[in-house]
Design an enzyme around this catalytic site. Structure first.
Site, mmCIF file in Angstrom:
data_model
loop_
_atom_site.group_PDB
_atom_site.id
_atom_site.type_symbol
_atom_site.label_atom_id
_atom_site.label_comp_id
_atom_site.label_asym_id
_atom_site.label_seq_id
_atom_site.Cartn_x
_atom_site.Cartn_y
_atom_site.Cartn_z
ATOM 1 N N TYR A 51 -36.583 -42.940 34.110
ATOM 2 C CA TYR A 51 -35.372 -43.153 33.308
ATOM 3 C C TYR A 51 -34.290 -42.194 33.761
ATOM 4 O O TYR A 51 -34.552 -41.012 33.935
ATOM 5 C CB TYR A 51 -35.664 -42.921 31.816
ATOM 6 N N GLU A 53 -30.654 -42.366 32.558
ATOM 7 C CA GLU A 53 -29.366 -42.683 31.910
ATOM 8 C C GLU A 53 -28.341 -41.610 32.233
ATOM 9 O O GLU A 53 -28.644 -40.415 32.182
ATOM 10 C CB GLU A 53 -29.559 -42.813 30.398
ATOM 11 N N ASP A 197 -13.746 -60.444 43.237
ATOM 12 C CA ASP A 197 -15.203 -60.588 43.155
ATOM 13 C C ASP A 197 -15.690 -61.153 44.485
ATOM 14 O O ASP A 197 -15.608 -62.356 44.741
ATOM 15 C CB ASP A 197 -15.548 -61.522 41.989
ATOM 16 N N THR A 223 -22.128 -58.602 44.307
ATOM 17 C CA THR A 223 -23.580 -58.526 44.262
ATOM 18 C C THR A 223 -24.004 -57.862 45.567
ATOM 19 O O THR A 223 -23.226 -57.790 46.525
ATOM 20 C CB THR A 223 -24.232 -59.922 44.214
ATOM 21 N N LYS A 226 -26.485 -61.129 48.469
ATOM 22 C CA LYS A 226 -26.088 -62.368 49.147
ATOM 23 C C LYS A 226 -25.870 -62.068 50.629
ATOM 24 O O LYS A 226 -26.816 -61.626 51.278
ATOM 25 C CB LYS A 226 -24.894 -62.973 48.424
ATOM 26 N N ARG A 232 -31.553 -57.636 44.827
ATOM 27 C CA ARG A 232 -30.761 -58.251 43.763
ATOM 28 C C ARG A 232 -30.102 -57.140 42.970
ATOM 29 O O ARG A 232 -30.777 -56.262 42.434
ATOM 30 C CB ARG A 232 -31.644 -59.069 42.813
HETATM 31 C C1 LIG Z 1 -23.401 -64.664 42.467
HETATM 32 C C2 LIG Z 1 -22.108 -64.333 41.855
HETATM 33 C C3 LIG Z 1 -22.019 -63.614 40.650
HETATM 34 C C4 LIG Z 1 -23.208 -63.308 39.789
HETATM 35 O O1 LIG Z 1 -24.198 -62.598 40.316
HETATM 36 P P1 LIG Z 1 -25.642 -62.571 39.611
HETATM 37 O O2 LIG Z 1 -26.304 -61.503 40.365
HETATM 38 O O3 LIG Z 1 -26.229 -63.920 39.782
HETATM 39 O O4 LIG Z 1 -25.437 -62.224 38.176
HETATM 40 C C5 LIG Z 1 -20.766 -63.266 40.180
HETATM 41 N N1 LIG Z 1 -19.658 -63.617 40.840
HETATM 42 C C6 LIG Z 1 -19.698 -64.336 41.973
HETATM 43 C C7 LIG Z 1 -18.420 -64.703 42.658
HETATM 44 C C8 LIG Z 1 -20.918 -64.726 42.514
HETATM 45 O O5 LIG Z 1 -20.936 -65.446 43.628
#
Ligand SMILES: *Cc1c(COP(=O)(O)O)cnc(C)c1O
Length: 411
Positions: A51, A53, A197, A223, A226, A232
């Site tokens: 933990y 925090e 994003d 993220t 990807k 993840r």
């Molecule tokens: C994949 C994605 C997310 C969310 O990610 P998670 O890990 O699935 O919660 C948010 N914004 C965009 C643009 C994404 O492609």
């Protein structure tokens, strides 16, 4: 996985079967990737037991000497990789990272702009079924119906009229470049925060093969799993002047204890991404996507925006009928090609029965495939689209897919 095999054969067997699937199928879901064994080792490490925090050297629990070093290293590597002033590596995934950003800058009911889900945005960019659309007031923007492209003049007009407090740029199903600079300019003009994003394209951005929103964008969310090819997880980058607000929103605002095992794996992935090898990888991801899109178009398949600038392709199936996405995605899975049904802009059908397919090249490229393989795969996909109810064809493609996969082992 000897211990797991001995203690829990049931779960062990499911994981083994999934490993076989990942080896023998062409996985083309553009938001997925295959991580290195080093990333997996860090992720499965004893850091899972701790933990922590708080933030490095400011924790609520004792015993964080090693964890502090891990998280500090992850932060430094993220800043270097993207050229950011500040990094928060604690977000559990992309959606919680976005939730933290909303919490940092908006009050319930405040107005913000995000790309419509049906036009390539993400659920967390204001979908009515998501917290972002339920708690906050979304003013969606779309893409041009003819070209499938973002129209920055129109986006500016909406922003001037609506005066949102925040504007989100970013994509989950938009195959072209985004003018992040223009988004930032519009945000500044109307006094909004700009959030880029880059979840889908982060690896390409880090490698310089896709436009970067840094260093000029207020907040950048991504993220790590990807195109960036890490575990993840989520990551928030921002200007120093927003650092405190962001950190407070992530913890204690949104989350409790950070997942330090995942943070260690993020650090490993950031180091991997900061290399010539990874740059070559990202360049090949885009080359492969372009070659694949040409192969599909040569077969008469229609693509939204007639091509791609990144790792993903959006196929418009309306020529073959309305709402065929799911049906054809299932036929392709039968043929050993895994991708997802997706809405296309102004889809004549519903999100449950969309008229498009979304696919990408990150995993195939991780496995070492190049242009030659993309041409083959493009032909197979086109064949299945045209004759998705032909069981002999599906079997023939499946056999050829398996043979190809045998030549490109990754795990
Ligand atoms: C994949 C994605 C997310 C969310 O990610 P998670 O890990 O699935 O919660 C948010 N914004 C965009 C643009 C994404 O492609």
């Amino acid at each position: 996985m000897e211990s797991l095999k001995n203690s829990d054969l049931e779960i062990y067997s499911y994981i083994s079967a999934e490993l076989e699937r990942q080896k023998n199928v062409l996985n083309m879901i553009p938001s997925e990737n295959y991580v290195s064994s080093a990333v997996m080792e860090a992720c499965g490490s004893v850091l899972m037991n701790k933990y922590a925090e708080g933030y490095p050297f400011k924790r609520y629990y004792q015993g964080n000497k090693n964890v502090d070093e891990v998280e500090k290293t992850a932060i430094e590597r993220a800043k270097k990789l993207f050229g950011a002033e500040h990094a928060n590596v604690q977000p559990l995934s992309g959606s919680p990272a976005n939730a933290a950003v909303f919490l940092a800058f908006l009050n319930p009911g405040d107005k913000f702009m995000g790309l419509d889900l049906a036009c390539g945005g993400h659920l967390t960019h204001g979908s009515p079924v998501n917290f972002s659309g339920k708690i906050y007031h979304n003013i969606p923007y779309g893409v041009d119906k003819e070209t499938g492209l973002l129209n920055m003049d129109e986006i500016r007009e909406i922003a001037l009229k609506e005066k949102p407090k925040m504007i989100i740029s970013g994509l989950t199903a938009y195959p072209r470049k985004i003018d992040f600079r223009k988004f930032q300019d519009i945000a500044e003009e109307v006094g909004a925060i700009h959030v880029a994003d880059i979840s889908h394209v982060a690896g390409l951005v880090a490698s310089g093969v896709y436009p970067s929103p840094l260093p000029f964008t207020d907040i950048v969310v991504t993220t790590t799993h990807k195109t960036l090819r890490g575990p993840r997880g989520g990551l928030i980058l921002c200007k120093e002047k927003y650092a405190k607000q962001i950190d407070k929103a992530v913890f204690p605002g949104m989350q409790g204890g950070p997942h330090e095992n995942t943070i260690a794996a993020k650090a490993v992935a950031f180091k991997e991404a900061d290399s010539e090898d990874f740059k070559r990888y990202s360049l090949q991801v885009v080359k492969n996507a372009k070659t694949l899109s040409e192969a599909l178009m040569n077969e008469g398949i229609k693509l939204v925006s007639d091509g791609t600038d990144n790792h993903l392709i959006l196929i418009d199936l309306t020529f073959y009928g309305v709402g065929l996405g799911k049906e054809i995605a299932e036929a392709l899975e039968e043929a050993g090609i895994c991708l997802n049904a997706n809405t296309i802009p102004y889809d004549p059908s519903t999100p449950f029965k969309p008229s498009g397919l979304r696919l990408g090249t990150p995993i195939l490229t991780t496995r070492g495939m190049k242009e030659e393989e993309m041409k083959l795969i493009g032909k197979w996909i086109a064949d299945v689209i045209k004759e998705h109810k032909n069981p002999e064809l599906l079997k023939e493609v499946r056999d050829r897919v398996k043979e190809l996969c045998g030549k490109f082992r990754f795990y």
